[in-house]
Enzyme design. Structure first.
Site, PDB file in Angstrom:
ATOM      1  N   CYS A  83       0.828  -1.209   0.000  1.00 41.38           N
ATOM      2  CA  CYS A  83       0.000   0.000   0.000  1.00 41.38           C
ATOM      3  C   CYS A  83       0.867   1.266   0.000  1.00 41.38           C
ATOM      4  O   CYS A  83       0.709   2.144  -0.856  1.00 41.38           O
ATOM      5  CB  CYS A  83      -0.968  -0.012   1.180  1.00 41.38           C
TER       6      CYS A  83
HETATM    7  N1  LIG Z   1      -4.335  -4.460   5.087  1.00 38.89           N
HETATM    8  C1  LIG Z   1      -3.856  -3.695   4.110  1.00 38.89           C
HETATM    9  O1  LIG Z   1      -4.181  -2.502   3.986  1.00 38.89           O
HETATM   10  C2  LIG Z   1      -2.912  -4.277   3.107  1.00 38.89           C
HETATM   11  C3  LIG Z   1      -2.565  -3.511   1.991  1.00 38.89           C
HETATM   12  C4  LIG Z   1      -1.691  -4.052   1.043  1.00 38.89           C
HETATM   13  C5  LIG Z   1      -1.174  -5.320   1.225  1.00 38.89           C
HETATM   14  N2  LIG Z   1      -1.513  -6.029   2.344  1.00 38.89           N
HETATM   15  C6  LIG Z   1      -0.940  -7.366   2.496  1.00 38.89           C
HETATM   16  O2  LIG Z   1      -1.954  -8.316   2.202  1.00 38.89           O
HETATM   17  C7  LIG Z   1      -1.767  -9.487   3.008  1.00 38.89           C
HETATM   18  C8  LIG Z   1      -3.060  -9.753   3.792  1.00 38.89           C
HETATM   19  O3  LIG Z   1      -3.292  -8.621   4.620  1.00 38.89           O
HETATM   20  P1  LIG Z   1      -4.616  -8.450   5.477  1.00 38.89           P
HETATM   21  O4  LIG Z   1      -4.559  -7.088   6.039  1.00 38.89           O
HETATM   22  O5  LIG Z   1      -5.807  -8.868   4.696  1.00 38.89           O
HETATM   23  O6  LIG Z   1      -4.354  -9.544   6.636  1.00 38.89           O
HETATM   24  P2  LIG Z   1      -5.373 -10.082   7.738  1.00 38.89           P
HETATM   25  O7  LIG Z   1      -6.545  -9.191   7.844  1.00 38.89           O
HETATM   26  O8  LIG Z   1      -4.565 -10.329   8.961  1.00 38.89           O
HETATM   27  O9  LIG Z   1      -5.873 -11.483   7.139  1.00 38.89           O
HETATM   28  C9  LIG Z   1      -5.014 -12.577   6.974  1.00 38.89           C
HETATM   29  C10 LIG Z   1      -5.781 -13.729   6.373  1.00 38.89           C
HETATM   30  O10 LIG Z   1      -4.878 -14.821   6.186  1.00 38.89           O
HETATM   31  C11 LIG Z   1      -5.436 -16.000   6.767  1.00 38.89           C
HETATM   32  N3  LIG Z   1      -4.344 -16.862   7.207  1.00 38.89           N
HETATM   33  C12 LIG Z   1      -3.377 -16.604   8.112  1.00 38.89           C
HETATM   34  N4  LIG Z   1      -2.536 -17.650   8.210  1.00 38.89           N
HETATM   35  C13 LIG Z   1      -2.986 -18.591   7.332  1.00 38.89           C
HETATM   36  C14 LIG Z   1      -2.555 -19.893   6.970  1.00 38.89           C
HETATM   37  N5  LIG Z   1      -1.485 -20.450   7.533  1.00 38.89           N
HETATM   38  N6  LIG Z   1      -3.259 -20.569   6.007  1.00 38.89           N
HETATM   39  C15 LIG Z   1      -4.356 -20.026   5.438  1.00 38.89           C
HETATM   40  N7  LIG Z   1      -4.815 -18.792   5.758  1.00 38.89           N
HETATM   41  C16 LIG Z   1      -4.140 -18.090   6.689  1.00 38.89           C
HETATM   42  C17 LIG Z   1      -6.300 -15.494   7.907  1.00 38.89           C
HETATM   43  O11 LIG Z   1      -7.240 -16.505   8.210  1.00 38.89           O
HETATM   44  P3  LIG Z   1      -7.882 -16.624   9.690  1.00 38.89           P
HETATM   45  O12 LIG Z   1      -8.880 -15.499   9.787  1.00 38.89           O
HETATM   46  O13 LIG Z   1      -8.515 -17.964   9.653  1.00 38.89           O
HETATM   47  O14 LIG Z   1      -6.735 -16.471  10.653  1.00 38.89           O
HETATM   48  C18 LIG Z   1      -6.916 -14.266   7.244  1.00 38.89           C
HETATM   49  O15 LIG Z   1      -7.965 -14.672   6.394  1.00 38.89           O
HETATM   50  C19 LIG Z   1      -0.581  -9.196   3.926  1.00 38.89           C
HETATM   51  O16 LIG Z   1       0.578  -9.779   3.392  1.00 38.89           O
HETATM   52  C20 LIG Z   1      -0.474  -7.678   3.903  1.00 38.89           C
HETATM   53  O17 LIG Z   1       0.840  -7.207   4.126  1.00 38.89           O
HETATM   54  C21 LIG Z   1      -2.378  -5.546   3.280  1.00 38.89           C
END
Ligand SMILES: NC(=O)c1ccc[n+]([C@@H]2O[C@H](COP(=O)([O-])OP(=O)(O)OC[C@H]3O[C@@H](n4cnc5c(N)ncnc54)[C@H](OP(=O)(O)O)[C@@H]3O)[C@@H](O)[C@H]2O)c1
Length: 348
Positions: A159
């Site tokens: 981001c």
């Molecule tokens: N948030 C942002 O603004 C943003 C922007 C750009 C990029 N990103 C990137 O996008 C990625 C996801 O971010 P997010 O903010 O969406 O994260 P998040 O809200 O913490 O969600 C993580 C997801 O991954 C799942 N997960 C975790 N460990 C897992 C495993 N071992 N096997 C299968 N599923 C698993 C979780 O499932 P459970 O719910 O079952 O734990 C949840 O659905 C990250 O790498 C982040 O750096 C985020």
């Protein structure tokens, strides 16, 4: 694999997270997509989407199941990985081994940096799929559209790097950056993901504002790498991210020491040449500055710019929705390019 006529079978791993939910929102209304597979981690058995994500109840969607690479490879032409960093580098080789034609879009940081040494320095982890780093395509459409069109493994930009690169790339291309660039950025709390962290609880965040990882953030090398690919040199970035008490929205204020002379109209001309035809970059009129409220829930990046009164610096400020152009929106834009769909399809 069950296919409806011409529709792409698409899956999301990490669908219960913030970026996963945003992907779901955009993809379920995409006319070329059939959502065939949804997965997360903490599940004893498959659950209806509405049980875990009430906003999506009563919609024709597959159940959310515990992630299984074999099932994902069997059921998807394209899989979005919306996972904490460090997981995709394990999962991607396993998926490609099972289904060599599978297309993958990773929203995390595992495949954004070109070198395994750079990845280790930025993320503190040894890369488990280093040979794939040279094959992954970096998905910033405004600057790398042509290679995205042929991508099979796509690294969706971070981001902060999206907002920063869009703000600085026209200057980098024109070789007008004369020294380290200060990037002072602010992001809403959803940028840190959905998992529970005490320092991100309501009382810790509300009514406050704080910098974190100053000049040490893992996105800093990604910004430098991108600008280095667009211009001939990669400018050093001095990066100070801040957490602010809003749900979403990200703003990057970039202070650029200039190389050579540049007038206000010359600065604007560089940005117009870069972005006039871009569907998701809006250059604001002189004297206007971006507002996260205007880009939230969208795939737009708004940019305001000026030559400082000193005449020696440019000030460029960009705003995006961290979950939109900063994550899921851009990922769908990349999917559209990869599969030859209209680039703006299912995006606003
Ligand atoms: N948030 C942002 O603004 C943003 C922007 C750009 C990029 N990103 C990137 O996008 C990625 C996801 O971010 P997010 O903010 O969406 O994260 P998040 O809200 O913490 O969600 C993580 C997801 O991954 C799942 N997960 C975790 N460990 C897992 C495993 N071992 N096997 C299968 N599923 C698993 C979780 O499932 P459970 O719910 O079952 O734990 C949840 O659905 C990250 O790498 C982040 O750096 C985020």
């Amino acid at each position: 694999m069950e296919r409806t006529v011409m529709q792409l079978n698409v899956g999301i791993v990490g669908v219960t997270g913030y970026t996963g939910q945003e992907l779901l929102r955009r993809l379920r209304s995409h006319p070329e997509v059939r959502l065939s597979y949804l997965a997360a981690r903490r599940l004893a058995r498959p659950e209806p989407v509405g049980r875990l994500l009430p906003a999506f109840a009563k919609q024709a969607l597959p159940k959310i199941e515990r992630f299984d690479p074999a099932a994902a490879a069997r059921q998807c032409d394209l899989l979005f990985l919306a996972l904490p960093h460090g997981l995709s580098m394990e999962i991607v080789p396993a998926l490609r081994k099972r289904q060599p034609e599978i297309h993958l879009i990773d929203l995390g940081g595992d495949f954004r940096l070109r070198s395994a040494a750079g990845f280790r320095k930025a993320y503190g982890l040894t890369h488990r799929a280093a040979p794939l780093l040279g094959k992954a395509v970096y998905g910033l459409p405004e600057w790398f559209r042509e290679v995205i069109q042929g991508a099979e493994l796509l690294a969706n930009p971070g981001c902060y790097p999206t907002a920063t690169a869009l703000a600085l790339a026209p200057l980098a291309r024109a070789e007008k950056i004369g020294g380290p660039v200060v990037v002072d950025a602010k992001s809403g709390v959803s940028g840190a993901g959905r998992s529970v962290k005490p320092e991100l609880s309501f009382c810790e965040v509300n009514e406050g504002m704080r910098p974190y990882k100053v000049d040490r953030h893992q996105h800093q090398p990604e910004m430098e790498q991108t600008l280095g690919r667009i211009g001939r040199q990669s400018p050093r970035i001095l990066f100070a991210p801040h957490l602010i008490p809003v749900n979403r929205g990200l703003i990057a204020s970039c202070y650029v020491p200039l190389k050579g002379k540049l007038t206000q109209s010359g600065l604007r001309a560089l940005f117009e040449a870069a972005y006039d035809k871009e569907p998701f970059v809006r250059l604001l009129p002189e004297g206007s500055w971006p507002d996260t409220a205007a880009v939230n829930q969208t795939n737009f990046c708004d940019i305001g710019l000026a030559i400082a009164q000193t005449g020696k610096q440019a000030i460029v400020i960009s705003a995006i929705d961290n979950l939109g152009k900063g994550a899921a929106g851009q990922a769908v834009q990349n999917m559209n390019l990869m599969f030859g769909f209209p680039e703006t399809m299912a995006l606003t």
